[in-house]
Design a protein around this motif. Structure first.
Motif, PDB file in Angstrom:
ATOM      1  N   GLY A 152       0.833  -1.198   0.000  1.00  0.00           N
ATOM      2  CA  GLY A 152       0.000   0.000   0.000  1.00  0.00           C
ATOM      3  C   GLY A 152       0.862   1.239   0.000  1.00  0.00           C
ATOM      4  N   ARG A 153       0.265   2.316   0.500  1.00  0.00           N
ATOM      5  CA  ARG A 153       0.988   3.585   0.544  1.00  0.00           C
ATOM      6  C   ARG A 153       0.724   4.265   1.878  1.00  0.00           C
ATOM      7  N   HIS A 154       1.712   4.997   2.297  1.00  0.00           N
ATOM      8  CA  HIS A 154       1.580   5.854   3.471  1.00  0.00           C
ATOM      9  C   HIS A 154       1.880   7.246   2.945  1.00  0.00           C
ATOM     10  N   GLY A 155       0.849   7.982   2.633  1.00  0.00           N
ATOM     11  CA  GLY A 155       1.016   9.249   1.932  1.00  0.00           C
ATOM     12  C   GLY A 155       1.411   8.924   0.507  1.00  0.00           C
ATOM     13  N   LEU A 156       2.527   9.463   0.066  1.00  0.00           N
ATOM     14  CA  LEU A 156       3.012   9.179  -1.281  1.00  0.00           C
ATOM     15  C   LEU A 156       4.034   8.049  -1.315  1.00  0.00           C
ATOM     16  N   ARG A 157       4.408   7.561  -0.151  1.00  0.00           N
ATOM     17  CA  ARG A 157       5.461   6.535  -0.089  1.00  0.00           C
ATOM     18  C   ARG A 157       4.878   5.127  -0.087  1.00  0.00           C
ATOM     19  N   ARG A 158       5.479   4.264  -0.898  1.00  0.00           N
ATOM     20  CA  ARG A 158       5.082   2.861  -0.923  1.00  0.00           C
ATOM     21  C   ARG A 158       5.427   2.216   0.411  1.00  0.00           C
ATOM     22  N   THR A 159       4.614   1.247   0.808  1.00  0.00           N
ATOM     23  CA  THR A 159       4.919   0.463   2.012  1.00  0.00           C
ATOM     24  C   THR A 159       5.038  -1.004   1.622  1.00  0.00           C
ATOM     25  N   PHE A 160       5.856  -1.715   2.370  1.00  0.00           N
ATOM     26  CA  PHE A 160       6.135  -3.114   2.082  1.00  0.00           C
ATOM     27  C   PHE A 160       6.067  -3.924   3.363  1.00  0.00           C
ATOM     28  N   ASP A 161       5.721  -5.194   3.211  1.00  0.00           N
ATOM     29  CA  ASP A 161       5.760  -6.144   4.316  1.00  0.00           C
ATOM     30  C   ASP A 161       7.222  -6.475   4.599  1.00  0.00           C
ATOM     31  N   ILE A 162       7.510  -6.849   5.816  1.00  0.00           N
ATOM     32  CA  ILE A 162       8.881  -7.193   6.226  1.00  0.00           C
ATOM     33  C   ILE A 162       9.448  -8.335   5.376  1.00  0.00           C
ATOM     34  N   SER A 163       8.584  -9.210   4.849  1.00  0.00           N
ATOM     35  CA  SER A 163       9.036 -10.353   4.053  1.00  0.00           C
ATOM     36  C   SER A 163       9.703  -9.917   2.744  1.00  0.00           C
ATOM     37  N   VAL A 164       9.535  -8.670   2.354  1.00  0.00           N
ATOM     38  CA  VAL A 164      10.163  -8.190   1.117  1.00  0.00           C
ATOM     39  C   VAL A 164      11.683  -8.243   1.244  1.00  0.00           C
ATOM     40  N   LEU A 165      12.211  -8.136   2.455  1.00  0.00           N
ATOM     41  CA  LEU A 165      13.662  -8.177   2.641  1.00  0.00           C
ATOM     42  C   LEU A 165      14.237  -9.542   2.255  1.00  0.00           C
ATOM     43  N   GLU A 166      13.531 -10.600   2.604  1.00  0.00           N
ATOM     44  CA  GLU A 166      13.976 -11.942   2.222  1.00  0.00           C
ATOM     45  C   GLU A 166      13.911 -12.099   0.706  1.00  0.00           C
ATOM     46  N   ARG A 167      12.854 -11.606   0.118  1.00  0.00           N
ATOM     47  CA  ARG A 167      12.692 -11.687  -1.337  1.00  0.00           C
ATOM     48  C   ARG A 167      13.803 -10.895  -2.043  1.00  0.00           C
ATOM     49  N   LEU A 168      14.126  -9.731  -1.522  1.00  0.00           N
ATOM     50  CA  LEU A 168      15.212  -8.935  -2.094  1.00  0.00           C
ATOM     51  C   LEU A 168      16.552  -9.652  -1.966  1.00  0.00           C
ATOM     52  N   ALA A 169      16.745 -10.361  -0.862  1.00  0.00           N
ATOM     53  CA  ALA A 169      17.973 -11.136  -0.686  1.00  0.00           C
ATOM     54  C   ALA A 169      18.045 -12.251  -1.731  1.00  0.00           C
ATOM     55  N   LEU A 170      16.913 -12.901  -2.006  1.00  0.00           N
ATOM     56  CA  LEU A 170      16.879 -13.940  -3.040  1.00  0.00           C
ATOM     57  C   LEU A 170      17.161 -13.349  -4.415  1.00  0.00           C
ATOM     58  N   ILE A 171      16.610 -12.180  -4.687  1.00  0.00           N
ATOM     59  CA  ILE A 171      16.852 -11.505  -5.967  1.00  0.00           C
ATOM     60  C   ILE A 171      18.332 -11.169  -6.103  1.00  0.00           C
TER      61      ILE A 171
END
Length: 151
Positions: free
Chosen positions: A30-49
């Protein structure tokens, strides 16, 4: 977490995160104002990427490694094939390293008079040689050899 926090914790610039989202590799929650928000699990996905990129997979290949549910579904055959590619690359790089070390210590008057250095040039990837060779920068690769000094 907002995009700034993800960028900080992952070490990736926000622009990369936006690009990964556009490519479907990650998804914001989602968004918080104009900034995108992400679930904490995105960090693991980014590590895999990041791991996939380090191993030499393209972003499209990495995207295909995630199932419809977003969980990793990695083709083991693709991993074996990439490992074979890396084995070949390691052999080439090892030969290149050894050739460069030899060239640094070679006693030939010119590197172009050293048989090992000439072999090193001949082993350079064809795509790296192509345009320069056509312009005559490396005529010794086309069979016109210069005299060589024995080491």
């Amino acid at each position: 977490m907002d995009i700034g926090e993800v960028a900080k914790r992952s070490g990736m610039p926000a622009s990369a995160l936006r690009y990964y989202e556009q490519k479907g590799l990650i998804a914001s929650t989602g968004r918080h104002g104009l900034r995108r928000t992400f679930d904490i699990s995105v960090l693991e996905r980014l590590a895999l990427i990041a791991l996939g990129q380090t191993a030499g997979f393209s972003l499209d290949e990495i995207a295909a490694m995630f199932g419809a549910d977003g969980r990793p579904d990695i083709d083991r055959g693709a991993l074996r094939a990439k490992a074979r590619e890396l084995d070949v690359m390691i052999l080439r790089l090892t030969a290149m390293r050894d050739g460069l070390r030899h060239a640094a210590a070679c006693r030939a008057p010119s590197h172009l008079e050293c048989p090992r250095f000439l072999a090193l040039l001949g082993a350079a990837p064809a795509d790296a040689r192509g345009s320069r060779q056509d312009k005559g920068v490396r005529p010794y690769l086309t069979g016109k050899r210069r005299p060589v000094a024995r080491n």
